[in-house]
Design an enzyme around this catalytic site. Structure first.
Site, PDB file in Angstrom:
ATOM      1  N   SER A  24      56.449  55.429  39.299  1.00  0.00           N
ATOM      2  CA  SER A  24      55.158  55.397  38.192  1.00  0.00           C
ATOM      3  C   SER A  24      54.825  56.612  38.262  1.00  0.00           C
ATOM      4  O   SER A  24      55.133  57.668  38.868  1.00  0.00           O
ATOM      5  CB  SER A  24      54.581  54.353  38.559  1.00  0.00           C
ATOM      6  OG  SER A  24      53.621  54.647  39.922  1.00  0.00           O
ATOM      7  N   LYS A  25      53.765  56.688  37.154  1.00  0.00           N
ATOM      8  CA  LYS A  25      52.916  58.024  36.745  1.00  0.00           C
ATOM      9  C   LYS A  25      52.443  58.457  38.119  1.00  0.00           C
ATOM     10  O   LYS A  25      52.329  59.822  38.293  1.00  0.00           O
ATOM     11  CB  LYS A  25      51.887  57.695  36.084  1.00  0.00           C
ATOM     12  CG  LYS A  25      52.420  57.365  34.544  1.00  0.00           C
ATOM     13  CD  LYS A  25      51.563  58.090  33.321  1.00  0.00           C
ATOM     14  CE  LYS A  25      52.433  58.197  31.954  1.00  0.00           C
ATOM     15  NZ  LYS A  25      52.094  56.591  31.633  1.00  0.00           N
ATOM     16  N   ARG A  26      52.027  57.671  39.052  1.00  0.00           N
ATOM     17  CA  ARG A  26      51.565  58.353  40.345  1.00  0.00           C
ATOM     18  C   ARG A  26      52.402  59.232  41.116  1.00  0.00           C
ATOM     19  O   ARG A  26      51.946  59.855  41.995  1.00  0.00           O
ATOM     20  CB  ARG A  26      51.466  56.992  41.344  1.00  0.00           C
ATOM     21  CG  ARG A  26      50.171  55.981  41.337  1.00  0.00           C
ATOM     22  CD  ARG A  26      49.955  55.073  42.393  1.00  0.00           C
ATOM     23  NE  ARG A  26      51.095  54.342  42.343  1.00  0.00           N
ATOM     24  CZ  ARG A  26      52.004  54.039  43.650  1.00  0.00           C
ATOM     25  NH1 ARG A  26      51.714  54.528  44.698  1.00  0.00           N
ATOM     26  NH2 ARG A  26      52.939  53.049  43.178  1.00  0.00           N
TER      27      ARG A  26
END
Ligand code: GLU
Length: 488
Positions: free
Chosen positions: A255-257
């Site tokens: 994910s963007k993390r």
């Protein structure tokens, strides 16, 4: 494989193309090309709030950039169109008629409030959380009367309870089995007449004659429902292959993390499409368990679902960057100039109309840069000193120019360079090489002082070539300007 392979990539345009979606697209594309089949692009835009045309266009651009050409799709057409779900309402309506004729669906008049109450009761009992099938028992004439009187209703699939487990042989995961008792009488058409997700997908795959559904395993629980819809329509389901998820290095879903996740972001960071294609191809598939650099043709000639891993693939941004560097170094000077020019123009370092006149100079610069970067977005910082005067960075000044002897080195270098007859790297090198010994200094101290004076930093392309490309006058002027900053 005797039948004509038809596969599809079916993104929902609720965002840009991300790494996971792109990998699904790569596998579908490679499978189609491997088998001389057809690769279909279908836009699943039935969620009106989150789907946008802008996203559809961005997905098309990203696929084109990666070189994933499709044979049928919203932009190129094809015999089984339209290729956007919002334009296929008539096909879902036809399919519903067929299900009605076959007695495979029934109208459900339960209101959303009733359904919610039933769900809560079921939860409290700890039983089957699906629909309790009340309306399945309504006699046909009564149902017909209620429909004619305008009573709102959905259409539900009459799951054949006597059928036994839904079993399919997943081409990646092997046999998958779902007990029929755990499958709800799912809604196929909502009270407003729109198809539900599973109905639209099954009807589309059927009417588009898809032979292999290759998609992420987040859809695996949809598969038995879609198989039942196929059967209810009297059709043979396709083969299925579910791809494992992509994880970040911490074992959590990518994910963007974890950093950039869209294909577009990688393009902007200076990744090459071949490198990303190569990386995605090997993110869950392997040629032989060892090969890390593989070109398009080898991928197409060898791709098989048997070698797709069942285990989650770990996205390793460093490996991708390394691979990008491999491809950058493989480029010829001409190819690299093609890539470098837009970057320089965009950064305002070069004007488009200067390119032709400076071609030889750019060709000489190309290998000095391409051998030292892993991403195209590193170019600007590395070559800026060649295009404009740069201030000497504080750290470089402290670490190099503040050292005793730096001023002596610069003075000697300037003098040696003024005498160079032909301004090219070998002559420059010949003039500068004897200096350290003559001055009784370490070579590194002399050459770093010169590098900082000329480029403003301690990291740059090789010194002698940099001086050549910068030109005699500018080189000498910069050394002179740095002299007062250097320690005696
Ligand atoms: N539109 C779905 C998605 O973007 C894909 C559905 C499918 O491949 O069956 O996740």
């Amino acid at each position: 494989m005797t039948e004509h392979v038809r596969v599809r990539f079916a993104p929902s345009p609720t965002g840009h193309l991300h790494i996971g979606g792109a990998r699904t697209a790569v596998y579908n594309w490679a499978f189609a090309r491997r088998h001389g089949g057809t690769f279909v692009l279908r836009i699943e835009d039935t969620d009106p709030e989150r789907s946008t045309e802008e996203n559809t266009q961005a997905i098309l651009r990203a696929m084109e950039w990666l070189g994933l050409d499709h044979d049928e799709g919203p932009d190129v057409g094809g015999p089984y169109g339209p290729y956007r779900q919002t334009e296929r309402a008539h096909l879902y309506a036809d399919a519903l008629e067929r299900l009605k004729e076959r007695g495979s669906v029934y109208p459900c008049f339960c209101t959303p409030e009733e359904l919610e109450r039933k769900r809560e009761e079921a939860r409290a009992r700890g039983g089957f959380a699906g629909y309790d099938r009340t309306c399945r028992l309504i006699p046909q004439e009564e149902a017909q009367r209620r429909i004619e009187s305008g009573e709102p209703h959905t259409w539900r699939l009459k799951v054949p309870l006597e059928r036994g487990d839904v079993v399919f042989d997943d081409l990646v995961r092997g046999e998958m089995r779902f007990p029929i008792s755990a499958i709800d009488d799912l809604i196929v058409v909502r009270s407003d007449g729109t198809p539900t997700y599973n109905f639209a997908v099954a009807v589309d795959d059927a009417t588009m004659r898809i032979t292999h559904v290759i998609r992420g395993d987040d859809h695996i629980s949809n598969t038995p429902k879609q198989i039942l819809i196929y059967e209810a329509l009297g059709l043979e389901p396709p083969e299925f292959a579910h791809l494992s998820m992509i994880w970040g290095p911490d074992g959590k879903r990518l994910s963007k993390r974890h950093g950039a996740t869209s294909v577009e972001a990688y393009r902007e960071m200076g990744y090459l499409p071949v490198a990303l294609l190569n990386y995605l191809a090997l993110l869950g598939w392997s040629l032989d368990g060892e090969t890390t650099v593989i070109d398009r043709d080898t991928l197409v000639a060898n791709f098989s679902l048997e070698r797709v891993s069942r285990n989650p693939a770990i996205f390793d941004a460093e490996k991708l960057e390394w691979l990008n560097g491999v491809y950058i170094r493989q480029m010829s000077a001409e190819e690299f100039v093609e890539r470098m020019v837009p970057v320089l123009v965009e950064a305002g370092l070069l004007r488009a109309e200067e390119v032709a006149a400076r071609r030889e100079w750019l060709l000489a610069l190309a290998p000095l840069v391409s051998e030292r970067i892993k991403r195209l977005d590193e170019i600007v910082a590395m070559v800026r000193f060649l295009f404009e005067d740069v201030a000497i960075d504080d750290r470089a000044r402290e670490a190099v120019l503040a050292k005793p002897g730096a001023a002596t080195a610069l003075a000697a270098a300037r003098e040696a360079l003024s005498g160079v007859a032909s301004w090219d790297a070998p002559s420059i090198e010949a003039a500068l090489r004897p200096l350290p010994e003559r001055l009784g200094m370490k070579p590194k101290a002399v050459f770093q002082a010169l590098r900082v004076a000329v480029t403003g930093t301690t990291v740059s392309p090789p010194l002698f070539e940099s001086l050549e490309l910068l030109g005699r006058e500018r080189s000498l002027a910069r050394i002179e300007a740095a002299q007062p900053l250097a320690a005696e």
